[in-house]
Motif scaffolding. Sequence first.
Motif, PDB file in Angstrom:
ATOM      1  N   LEU A 105      42.594  24.759  39.204  1.00 17.97           N
ATOM      2  CA  LEU A 105      42.143  26.009  38.607  1.00 17.97           C
ATOM      3  C   LEU A 105      42.191  25.908  37.078  1.00 17.97           C
ATOM      4  CD1 LEU A 105      44.068  28.505  40.924  1.00 17.97           C
ATOM      5  CD2 LEU A 105      41.620  27.959  41.007  1.00 17.97           C
ATOM      6  N   ASN A 106      41.430  26.754  36.403  1.00 18.65           N
ATOM      7  CA  ASN A 106      41.389  26.713  34.934  1.00 18.65           C
ATOM      8  C   ASN A 106      42.734  27.123  34.342  1.00 18.65           C
ATOM      9  OD1 ASN A 106      38.587  26.040  34.912  1.00 18.65           O
ATOM     10  ND2 ASN A 106      38.092  28.192  35.256  1.00 18.65           N
ATOM     11  N   SER A 107      43.034  28.401  34.379  1.00 22.51           N
ATOM     12  CA  SER A 107      44.334  28.940  33.968  1.00 22.51           C
ATOM     13  C   SER A 107      44.380  30.403  34.396  1.00 22.51           C
ATOM     14  CB  SER A 107      44.549  28.817  32.460  1.00 22.51           C
ATOM     15  OG  SER A 107      43.582  29.552  31.737  1.00 22.51           O
ATOM     16  N   PRO A 108      44.896  30.673  35.603  1.00 23.07           N
ATOM     17  CA  PRO A 108      44.972  32.056  36.067  1.00 23.07           C
ATOM     18  C   PRO A 108      45.528  32.970  34.991  1.00 23.07           C
ATOM     19  CG  PRO A 108      45.588  30.594  37.841  1.00 23.07           C
ATOM     20  CD  PRO A 108      45.405  29.726  36.619  1.00 23.07           C
ATOM     21  N   ASN A 109      44.868  34.134  34.823  1.00 21.89           N
ATOM     22  CA  ASN A 109      45.118  34.956  33.637  1.00 21.89           C
ATOM     23  C   ASN A 109      45.701  36.319  33.972  1.00 21.89           C
ATOM     24  OD1 ASN A 109      43.902  37.101  31.575  1.00 21.89           O
ATOM     25  ND2 ASN A 109      44.075  35.161  30.485  1.00 21.89           N
ATOM     26  N   ASP A 110      45.076  37.031  34.895  1.00 24.65           N
ATOM     27  CA  ASP A 110      45.548  38.359  35.258  1.00 24.65           C
ATOM     28  C   ASP A 110      45.485  38.506  36.772  1.00 24.65           C
ATOM     29  OD1 ASP A 110      46.664  40.782  34.769  1.00 24.65           O
ATOM     30  OD2 ASP A 110      45.067  41.516  33.462  1.00 24.65           O
ATOM     31  N   ILE A 111      46.291  39.444  37.318  1.00 31.01           N
ATOM     32  CA  ILE A 111      46.482  39.466  38.759  1.00 31.01           C
ATOM     33  C   ILE A 111      46.797  40.879  39.236  1.00 31.01           C
ATOM     34  CG2 ILE A 111      48.949  38.907  38.511  1.00 31.01           C
ATOM     35  CD1 ILE A 111      48.633  37.152  41.057  1.00 31.01           C
ATOM     36  N   VAL A 112      46.286  41.224  40.418  1.00 26.83           N
ATOM     37  CA  VAL A 112      46.600  42.504  41.058  1.00 26.83           C
ATOM     38  C   VAL A 112      46.847  42.247  42.538  1.00 26.83           C
ATOM     39  CG1 VAL A 112      45.315  43.956  39.442  1.00 26.83           C
ATOM     40  CG2 VAL A 112      44.159  43.038  41.471  1.00 26.83           C
ATOM     41  N   CYS A 113      47.622  43.156  43.149  1.00 28.94           N
ATOM     42  CA  CYS A 113      47.862  43.102  44.588  1.00 28.94           C
ATOM     43  C   CYS A 113      47.370  44.412  45.189  1.00 28.94           C
ATOM     44  CB  CYS A 113      49.345  42.900  44.882  1.00 28.94           C
ATOM     45  SG  CYS A 113      49.714  42.713  46.642  1.00 28.94           S
ATOM     46  N   ALA A 114      46.439  44.334  46.116  1.00 29.30           N
ATOM     47  CA  ALA A 114      45.858  45.524  46.728  1.00 29.30           C
ATOM     48  C   ALA A 114      46.814  46.125  47.756  1.00 29.30           C
ATOM     49  CB  ALA A 114      44.534  45.163  47.395  1.00 29.30           C
ATOM     50  N   ALA A 115      46.507  47.346  48.163  1.00 26.50           N
ATOM     51  CA  ALA A 115      47.360  48.043  49.128  1.00 26.50           C
ATOM     52  C   ALA A 115      47.475  47.286  50.448  1.00 26.50           C
ATOM     53  CB  ALA A 115      46.818  49.451  49.367  1.00 26.50           C
ATOM     54  N   ASP A 116      46.441  46.517  50.800  1.00 29.57           N
ATOM     55  CA  ASP A 116      46.482  45.760  52.056  1.00 29.57           C
ATOM     56  C   ASP A 116      47.175  44.410  51.903  1.00 29.57           C
ATOM     57  OD1 ASP A 116      44.653  44.267  50.611  1.00 29.57           O
ATOM     58  OD2 ASP A 116      43.007  44.489  52.043  1.00 29.57           O
ATOM     59  N   GLY A 117      47.733  44.140  50.717  1.00 35.35           N
ATOM     60  CA  GLY A 117      48.429  42.886  50.477  1.00 35.35           C
ATOM     61  C   GLY A 117      47.576  41.793  49.883  1.00 35.35           C
ATOM     62  N   GLY A 118      46.267  42.005  49.763  1.00 39.29           N
ATOM     63  CA  GLY A 118      45.391  41.012  49.166  1.00 39.29           C
ATOM     64  C   GLY A 118      45.724  40.791  47.695  1.00 39.29           C
ATOM     65  N   ILE A 119      45.753  39.536  47.281  1.00 43.75           N
ATOM     66  CA  ILE A 119      46.111  39.174  45.908  1.00 43.75           C
ATOM     67  C   ILE A 119      44.875  38.597  45.220  1.00 43.75           C
ATOM     68  CG2 ILE A 119      47.575  37.686  44.472  1.00 43.75           C
ATOM     69  CD1 ILE A 119      49.574  37.706  46.873  1.00 43.75           C
ATOM     70  N   TYR A 120      44.492  39.207  44.103  1.00 47.69           N
ATOM     71  CA  TYR A 120      43.281  38.831  43.386  1.00 47.69           C
ATOM     72  C   TYR A 120      43.646  38.407  41.963  1.00 47.69           C
ATOM     73  CZ  TYR A 120      41.187  41.444  47.231  1.00 47.69           C
ATOM     74  OH  TYR A 120      40.845  41.905  48.482  1.00 47.69           O
ATOM     75  N   SER A 165      42.044  36.543  38.078  1.00 44.14           N
ATOM     76  CA  SER A 165      40.961  36.016  37.243  1.00 44.14           C
ATOM     77  C   SER A 165      41.369  34.644  36.713  1.00 44.14           C
ATOM     78  CB  SER A 165      40.656  36.977  36.086  1.00 44.14           C
ATOM     79  OG  SER A 165      41.820  37.242  35.322  1.00 44.14           O
ATOM     80  N   ASP A 166      40.370  33.811  36.417  1.00 45.43           N
ATOM     81  CA  ASP A 166      40.653  32.406  36.081  1.00 45.43           C
ATOM     82  C   ASP A 166      39.795  31.912  34.916  1.00 45.43           C
ATOM     83  OD1 ASP A 166      41.955  29.895  36.524  1.00 45.43           O
ATOM     84  OD2 ASP A 166      40.164  29.180  37.562  1.00 45.43           O
ATOM     85  N   PRO A 167      40.030  32.428  33.700  1.00 47.30           N
ATOM     86  CA  PRO A 167      39.328  31.916  32.524  1.00 47.30           C
ATOM     87  C   PRO A 167      40.005  30.631  32.030  1.00 47.30           C
ATOM     88  CG  PRO A 167      40.828  33.626  31.861  1.00 47.30           C
ATOM     89  CD  PRO A 167      40.948  33.532  33.363  1.00 47.30           C
ATOM     90  N   PRO A 168      39.519  30.024  30.947  1.00 47.77           N
ATOM     91  CA  PRO A 168      40.094  28.763  30.481  1.00 47.77           C
ATOM     92  C   PRO A 168      41.096  28.881  29.338  1.00 47.77           C
ATOM     93  CG  PRO A 168      37.954  29.058  29.476  1.00 47.77           C
ATOM     94  CD  PRO A 168      38.196  30.270  30.323  1.00 47.77           C
ATOM     95  N   TYR A 169      41.563  30.095  29.004  1.00 47.65           N
ATOM     96  CA  TYR A 169      42.405  30.274  27.819  1.00 47.65           C
ATOM     97  C   TYR A 169      43.654  29.400  27.822  1.00 47.65           C
ATOM     98  CZ  TYR A 169      39.566  34.485  27.212  1.00 47.65           C
ATOM     99  OH  TYR A 169      38.531  35.366  27.065  1.00 47.65           O
TER     100      TYR A 169
END
Length: 244
Positions: free
Chosen positions: A114-129, A131-135
């Motif tokens: 992966l590039n460099s995972p940057n920000d993250i959220v966890c949905a009510a159903d447990g799904g984890i999302y 973003s992956d920019p190159p910073y």
Amino acid sequence: MTSLEIRDPRVTAVVGPDVTFEKIAGGCLFTEGPLWHPRERFLLWSDMPGDHLRRWSAADGVTTFREPCGKSNGLTWDREGRLLACEHATSQVTVTLADGSTKPLATHWNGQQLNSPNDIVCAADGGIYFSDPPYGRAEFFGVPRAQELSFQGVFRVGPDPRSPTLLVDDFDRPNGLCSQENVYCCGPGGIHVFGPDAVDLGVIRVPEYTANFAFGDDDLCSLYITASTSVYRIRVRVPGPSAL
């Protein structure tokens, strides 16, 4: 200059007629990833270039949570209350286990790091999302190295760290994820507040360049702001969402 630029009168009902900044921490290199723990009443944030994950509470002030920290950026809690972190230096998403160790949740896609995972959220159903920019592959914000993926995308964590689900790959620099009702986002001059109808209601003029923020305190009406070398707290009128 006023601390609140009013572009639509509705902003005073959301934020208030003005804001007062309380500086709760300073002396960092670049602050990011603020995260409030509603039960234990503390704030975490990342000092990426300093490779230092810090903790603040009203009782203890500023202390060290983890150092080094993989030059972590975005933080959130999963549905079990475990800390999830996007690490710039390792290009992975990790979860902190009960013994304090970390376990990778996402590391590669189709055999490429992966590039460099940057920000993250966890949905009510447990799904984890995330973003992956190159910073995180640049000097200061991470560790300089060549990018393996040919795109910058948004992913969902899957059962295998080497196979997250790619949701979209047509971003130039994907970053923060969130939102329902009023939307707060970092932009030129500070924090922009948008109504549910996407109207720009106004701008909270922060004293330093602003990277991120999180709602906190018992009523979730405090906005903790990571801004360059410092962390600030302001009060708003409409509570934000809890990350836990």
